[in-house]
Design an enzyme around this catalytic site. Structure first.
Site, PDB file in Angstrom:
ATOM      1  N   SER A  93       0.838  -1.197   0.000  1.00 46.95           N
ATOM      2  CA  SER A  93       0.000   0.000   0.000  1.00 46.95           C
ATOM      3  C   SER A  93       0.873   1.246   0.000  1.00 46.95           C
ATOM      4  CB  SER A  93      -0.893   0.026   1.247  1.00 46.95           C
ATOM      5  OG  SER A  93      -1.503   1.298   1.438  1.00 46.95           O
ATOM      6  N   TYR A 106      -3.141  -0.750   9.916  1.00 50.21           N
ATOM      7  CA  TYR A 106      -3.190  -1.103   8.493  1.00 50.21           C
ATOM      8  C   TYR A 106      -1.857  -0.793   7.817  1.00 50.21           C
ATOM      9  CZ  TYR A 106      -4.494  -0.833   3.562  1.00 50.21           C
ATOM     10  OH  TYR A 106      -4.539  -0.993   2.192  1.00 50.21           O
TER      11      TYR A 106
END
Length: 205
Positions: A93, A106
């Site tokens: 990400s 996350y």
């Protein structure tokens, strides 16, 4: 049934369950005998400030985003070896490159799998298996919509992206397809950002 349908195998499994991953690998071996490539794309998002994260949130995020990816790769490695060595792509990400206040767990799990791609790139090179990662930016998915339910917020997010648009799943898929293919035969332990310039460029005013 079409030839494409005959080659399709759909298996419902929890990537955080090693029992499910063993079953998945066994079914692939039984049906196809080998794998040419793997895209490890498991991921959930808990978008909260650090003080709001519960132990349950933490454990589930780590189980799916990190543990699930690691053991998915481990369980299917014999199927890649059977193919003579192929390619693995791990979905990371853009948040591993920049701090995002509402994504402490996350982002940490995505940084972990990014590093995992580098480590496995070294570990598996002698077996002829390449390992890379992709780092998507803002991609319009169900998870993105759930985290950003107000359509008006999309304009503010889009303004952060130099290419002035949100990404599509197809943008990521094309990059993954390149990394899985022989066209990237000299690429391993690398990360490609699919983010419209979000991380490395400032939009023109």
């Amino acid at each position: 049934m079409s030839d494409r349908g005959a080659r399709l195998l759909t298996v419902r499994a929890d990537s955080a369950s090693l029992t499910d991953l063993d079953r998945l690998a066994a079914l692939i071996r039984e049906r196809h005998g080998r794998l040419d490539g793997v895209f490890a794309n498991a991921g959930i998002g808990v978008f909260q400030r650090s003080g709001e994260v519960t132990e349950q949130d933490f454990d589930r995020s780590v189980d799916v985003n990190f543990k699930g990816v690691f053991f998915t790769v481990q369980k299917v490695l014999p199927l890649l070896d059977a193919a003579g060595g192929r390619s693995i792509v791990i979905n990371a990400s853009w948040t591993l490159h920049r701090g995002l206040a509402v994504a402490p767990v996350y982002a940490a799990t995505k940084a972990a799998v990014h590093n995992l791609a580098r480590t496995l790139g070294s570990d598996l090179a002698e077996r002829g298996i390449r390992v890379n990662s992709v780092s998507p930016g803002y991609i319009v998915t169900e998870m993105f919509d759930a985290a950003n339910p107000d359509p008006a917020s999309h304009d503010a997010i889009r303004s952060q992206v130099p290419l002035r648009r949100l990404g599509r799943a197809e943008d990521v898929a094309e990059t993954v397809a390149f990394l899985l293919s022989p066209r990237s035969s000299h690429n391993t332990a690398q990360d490609i950002a699919v983010d419209g310039g979000l991380v490395n460029a400032v939009p023109a005013s």
